[in-house]
Design an enzyme around this catalytic site. Structure first.
Site, PDB file in Angstrom:
ATOM      1  N   CYS A 184       2.005   3.172  16.264  1.00 57.67           N
ATOM      2  CA  CYS A 184       1.037   4.166  16.739  1.00 57.67           C
ATOM      3  C   CYS A 184       1.664   4.956  17.888  1.00 57.67           C
ATOM      4  CB  CYS A 184      -0.223   3.463  17.218  1.00 57.67           C
ATOM      5  SG  CYS A 184      -1.371   4.572  18.066  1.00 57.67           S
ATOM      6  N   CYS A 217      -0.602   4.246  21.344  1.00 59.56           N
ATOM      7  CA  CYS A 217      -0.649   2.977  22.091  1.00 59.56           C
ATOM      8  C   CYS A 217       0.504   2.038  21.747  1.00 59.56           C
ATOM      9  CB  CYS A 217      -1.986   2.278  21.861  1.00 59.56           C
ATOM     10  SG  CYS A 217      -2.138   1.476  20.246  1.00 59.56           S
ATOM     11  N   PRO A 247     -15.873   2.012 -21.396  1.00 58.38           N
ATOM     12  CA  PRO A 247     -15.627   1.481 -22.748  1.00 58.38           C
ATOM     13  C   PRO A 247     -16.179   0.068 -22.923  1.00 58.38           C
ATOM     14  CG  PRO A 247     -13.555   1.674 -21.524  1.00 58.38           C
ATOM     15  CD  PRO A 247     -14.621   2.262 -20.659  1.00 58.38           C
ATOM     16  N   HIS A 286     -14.536   2.937  -0.044  1.00 57.95           N
ATOM     17  CA  HIS A 286     -13.535   1.908   0.265  1.00 57.95           C
ATOM     18  C   HIS A 286     -12.311   2.481   0.971  1.00 57.95           C
ATOM     19  CE1 HIS A 286     -15.451  -0.903  -2.971  1.00 57.95           C
ATOM     20  NE2 HIS A 286     -16.118  -0.882  -1.836  1.00 57.95           N
ATOM     21  N   ASP A 294      -7.663   6.447  -4.201  1.00 56.42           N
ATOM     22  CA  ASP A 294      -6.721   7.523  -4.533  1.00 56.42           C
ATOM     23  C   ASP A 294      -7.346   8.878  -4.190  1.00 56.42           C
ATOM     24  OD1 ASP A 294      -8.216   8.612  -6.809  1.00 56.42           O
ATOM     25  OD2 ASP A 294      -7.604   6.831  -7.923  1.00 56.42           O
ATOM     26  N   TYR A 354       0.833  -1.220   0.000  1.00 60.03           N
ATOM     27  CA  TYR A 354       0.000   0.000   0.000  1.00 60.03           C
ATOM     28  C   TYR A 354       0.859   1.259   0.000  1.00 60.03           C
ATOM     29  CZ  TYR A 354      -4.194  -2.773   0.385  1.00 60.03           C
ATOM     30  OH  TYR A 354      -5.204  -3.653   0.104  1.00 60.03           O
ATOM     31  N   ASN A 365     -12.808   4.523  -5.206  1.00 60.20           N
ATOM     32  CA  ASN A 365     -11.357   4.613  -5.367  1.00 60.20           C
ATOM     33  C   ASN A 365     -10.688   5.092  -4.085  1.00 60.20           C
ATOM     34  OD1 ASN A 365     -11.876   3.851  -7.947  1.00 60.20           O
ATOM     35  ND2 ASN A 365     -11.572   5.884  -8.859  1.00 60.20           N
ATOM     36  N   CYS A 410      -4.325   3.491  13.455  1.00 62.45           N
ATOM     37  CA  CYS A 410      -3.831   2.416  14.310  1.00 62.45           C
ATOM     38  C   CYS A 410      -4.747   1.206  14.193  1.00 62.45           C
ATOM     39  CB  CYS A 410      -3.784   2.905  15.752  1.00 62.45           C
ATOM     40  SG  CYS A 410      -3.331   1.584  16.892  1.00 62.45           S
ATOM     41  N   GLY A 452     -16.616   3.984 -14.887  1.00 61.35           N
ATOM     42  CA  GLY A 452     -15.466   3.084 -14.724  1.00 61.35           C
ATOM     43  C   GLY A 452     -15.539   2.092 -13.583  1.00 61.35           C
TER      44      GLY A 452
END
Ligand code: OAD
Ligand code: ZN
Length: 248
Positions: free
Chosen positions: A150, A153, A217, A122, A107, A69, A105, A130, A190
Site C-alpha cells: 500500500c 501505509c 441448463p 461479491h 469479473d 486472484y 460475479n 489495502c 446461472g
C-alpha cells in the site's frame, strides 16, 4: 424446455418496466470462466475454498492467495463477454424499461458488454485495496506480481473480493435492495442460489409477488420458486428471450 416456457417468459418480459437481472457464475461460463460448483470443472471441485477464499487462508499464505486472484484477473482480461452478457446490455438499451444488473460475479464482463452494474455483491477482481487502511488501489494492480504494498501505509494490498465469513460490501447490498424495491421482474441467470445472503434476494423478490424468470441448463435452488425456467445456456436463452416472436 417447452415453447410454452419461452412464451410465458416473453409475456413476463413484455409486461415489465423495471427489471433486475441477477447473475452468477453460469453467466460467464461460456466466456471460458469456470463456475464454482460444477462437479468436474468447478473451481471448488479443484481448489479448497478455505485456502483461497477465507480470511484464514489469506492470513496463512497471502502470496499464494494473491497469486491465485492475480491469475484469475489475467484470465478474465483474456476473455470476452458472451452473447448472454450482450443480450443483457441490449435489454438495458430498450426504451421504456429500466434494467439493473446485480451480480455475484467478480469479473467485469457485464461492464465490458455495455451494462451498468448496480451491484457487485461479491466484490471485484479489479478492485484491490489495502488490507489495513482500506485505501482502494488501481485495477491495474489486480494482476501485479509480486504482491504490491500500500503506497499510503506500507501494509499489503488484498483482492477486492468477498471471502467466506466476510460481510458483503454495504453500498452494493443497499443498491441491490433499492433496485429490488422497484422491480416488477427478476431474471436470474446461472446461479445455484446457495450462497447467502446473496441468495436471499431472489427468494425475497418472489415472496413479494414479483415474477422470477430463471435461465439455467440445470435445476437450482431458485427453480423451486421461479415462475418459469428457461432450461438452457445463457448464450442461447437470453437472446431467445429478447427475440421478437415473429423472428423465432
Ligand atoms: P455456482 O458455480 O454455484 O453455480 C453456477 C450455476 O450456473 C449452476 O447452477 C449451473 O447449472 C449454471 N450454469 C452453468 N453453465 C451455464 C450456462 N452456460 N448458462 C447458464 N447457467 C449455467 O456459481 P454461483 O451460484 O455464482 O462466491 O456461486 C455463488 C458464489 O459462490 C460465487 O459468487 C462465489 C462462490 O463461492 C464468492 O466469490 C464470495
Ligand atoms: Zn494502507
Amino acid at each position: 424446455m417447452s415453447t410454452g416456457d419461452l412464451d410465458t417468459a416473453r409475456d413476463l418480459l413484455e409486461a415489465a418496466s423495471s427489471i433486475v437481472v441477477f447473475t452468477g457464475a453460469g453467466m460467464s461460463a461460456e466466456s471460458g470462466i469456470p463456475t464454482f460448483r460444477d462437479a468436474l470443472t468447478g473451481i471448488w471441485a479443484n481448489h479448497d475454498p478455505m485456502t483461497l477464499a477465507s480470511p484464514e487462508g489469506w492470513a496463512s499464505d497471502p502470496d499464494l492467495v494473491w497469486a491465485w486472484y492475480a491469475d484469475r484477473a489475467t484470465r478474465v482480461r483474456s476473455v470476452a463477454p458472451n452473447a448472454g452478457h450482450l443480450a443483457v446490455a441490449e435489454l438495458g438499451r430498450r426504451r421504456g424499461v429500466t434494467v439493473s444488473v446485480v451480480t455475484q460475479n467478480v469479473d467485469d464482463l457485464h461492464e465490458r458488454a455495455g451494462s451498468v452494474v448496480a451491484s457487485h455483491l461479491h466484490g471485484s477482481l479489479f478492485a484491490p485495496r489495502c488490507q489495513d487502511c482500506g485505501r482502494p488501489e488501481s485495477s491495474d494492480l489486480a494482476a501485479a506480481t509480486p504482491r504490491p504494498a500500500c503506497p499510503l501505509c506500507g501494509s499489503t494490498l488484498r483482492p477486492g473480493v468477498v471471502w467466506f465469513g466476510e460481510p458483503l460490501p454495504s453500498d452494493d447490498w443497499r443498491r441491490a435492495e433499492n433496485v429490488l424495491d422497484d422491480a416488477d421482474l427478476m431474471i436470474v441467470v446461472g446461479t445455484t442460489g446457495v450462497v447467502y445472503p446473496a441468495a436471499e434476494l431472489p427468494e425475497r423478490t418472489c415472496a413479494a409477488g414479483v415474477p422470477v424468470i430463471e435461465v439455467n441448463p440445470e435445476p437450482s435452488a431458485v427453480t423451486t420458486f421461479a415462475t418459469v425456467r428457461l432450461a438452457g445456456p445463457a448464450t442461447q436463452m437470453l437472446p431467445d428471450l429478447l427475440a421478437r416472436r415473429d423472428q423465432s
